[in-house]
Design a protein around this motif. Structure first.
Motif, PDB file in Angstrom:
ATOM      1  N   SER A 131     -15.410 -49.562  -6.414  1.00 11.73           N
ATOM      2  CA  SER A 131     -15.363 -48.052  -6.776  1.00 11.73           C
ATOM      3  C   SER A 131     -14.269 -47.171  -6.285  1.00 11.73           C
ATOM      4  N   ARG A 132     -14.072 -47.685  -4.854  1.00  7.21           N
ATOM      5  CA  ARG A 132     -12.830 -47.040  -4.057  1.00  7.21           C
ATOM      6  C   ARG A 132     -11.636 -47.425  -4.667  1.00  7.21           C
ATOM      7  N   LYS A 135     -10.999 -45.118  -7.928  1.00  8.82           N
ATOM      8  CA  LYS A 135     -10.573 -44.006  -7.481  1.00  8.82           C
ATOM      9  C   LYS A 135      -9.333 -44.012  -6.972  1.00  8.82           C
ATOM     10  N   GLY A 147     -12.044 -51.225 -14.185  1.00  6.46           N
ATOM     11  CA  GLY A 147     -13.405 -51.087 -13.963  1.00  6.46           C
ATOM     12  C   GLY A 147     -14.166 -50.780 -15.579  1.00  6.46           C
ATOM     13  N   ASP A 150     -17.717 -50.540 -14.737  1.00  9.31           N
ATOM     14  CA  ASP A 150     -18.133 -49.565 -13.679  1.00  9.31           C
ATOM     15  C   ASP A 150     -18.003 -48.157 -14.353  1.00  9.31           C
ATOM     16  N   SER A 151     -18.917 -47.323 -14.056  1.00  5.67           N
ATOM     17  CA  SER A 151     -18.991 -46.097 -14.628  1.00  5.67           C
ATOM     18  C   SER A 151     -18.169 -45.009 -13.745  1.00  5.67           C
ATOM     19  N   THR A 152     -17.592 -45.526 -12.600  1.00  7.76           N
ATOM     20  CA  THR A 152     -16.946 -44.487 -11.977  1.00  7.76           C
ATOM     21  C   THR A 152     -15.833 -43.757 -12.787  1.00  7.76           C
ATOM     22  N   TRP A 153     -16.142 -42.426 -12.669  1.00  9.32           N
ATOM     23  CA  TRP A 153     -14.858 -41.496 -13.413  1.00  9.32           C
ATOM     24  C   TRP A 153     -14.526 -42.232 -14.790  1.00  9.32           C
ATOM     25  N   ARG A 154     -15.486 -42.594 -15.706  1.00  8.34           N
ATOM     26  CA  ARG A 154     -15.442 -43.328 -16.988  1.00  8.34           C
ATOM     27  C   ARG A 154     -14.333 -42.507 -18.001  1.00  8.34           C
TER      28      ARG A 154
END
Length: 104
Positions: A2-3, A6, A68, A71-75
């Motif tokens: 996730s980092r 970002k 990602g 991964d749903s980080t800031w999709r």
């Protein structure tokens, strides 16, 4: 993970912002002042500010999207950045690349 996503997104946003602001400055500020009327200034400005940052933003936008996938980080932001990255690559990088290829 996730980092890293970002970090890629932030780098894409900063580089895209610099490329777009440089483009706006060239046509809205320098054009109105009459500074960018010469071809050498316009090409130099393009090669030193717009092209490298558009290339960085384009590559990092594509990388952040595909890095990602699960991964749903800031999709949603990554999808928007993918579209912006492709537009930046088509507007800034493709003409120079095609010119270099066709020049040979």
């Amino acid at each position: 993970m996730s980092r890293r996503i970002k970090t890629h997104v932030v780098i894409t946003l900063v580089a895209a912002g610099i490329a777009i602001l440089s483009f706006a400055a060239q046509y809205l500020v320098f054009g109105l002042l009459g500074i960018s009327t010469s071809e050498s200034f316009a090409l130099g400005w393009f090669l030193t500010t717009q092209l490298p940052f558009a290339l960085i933003a384009g590559v990092m936008g594509i990388v952040s999207f595909f890095y990602g996938m699960r991964d749903s980080t800031w999709r949603a932001l990554r999808i928007v950045l993918l579209i912006v990255a492709l537009i930046l690559l088509l507007v800034f990088v493709a003409p120079i690349t095609l010119g270099v290829i066709l020049h040979r």
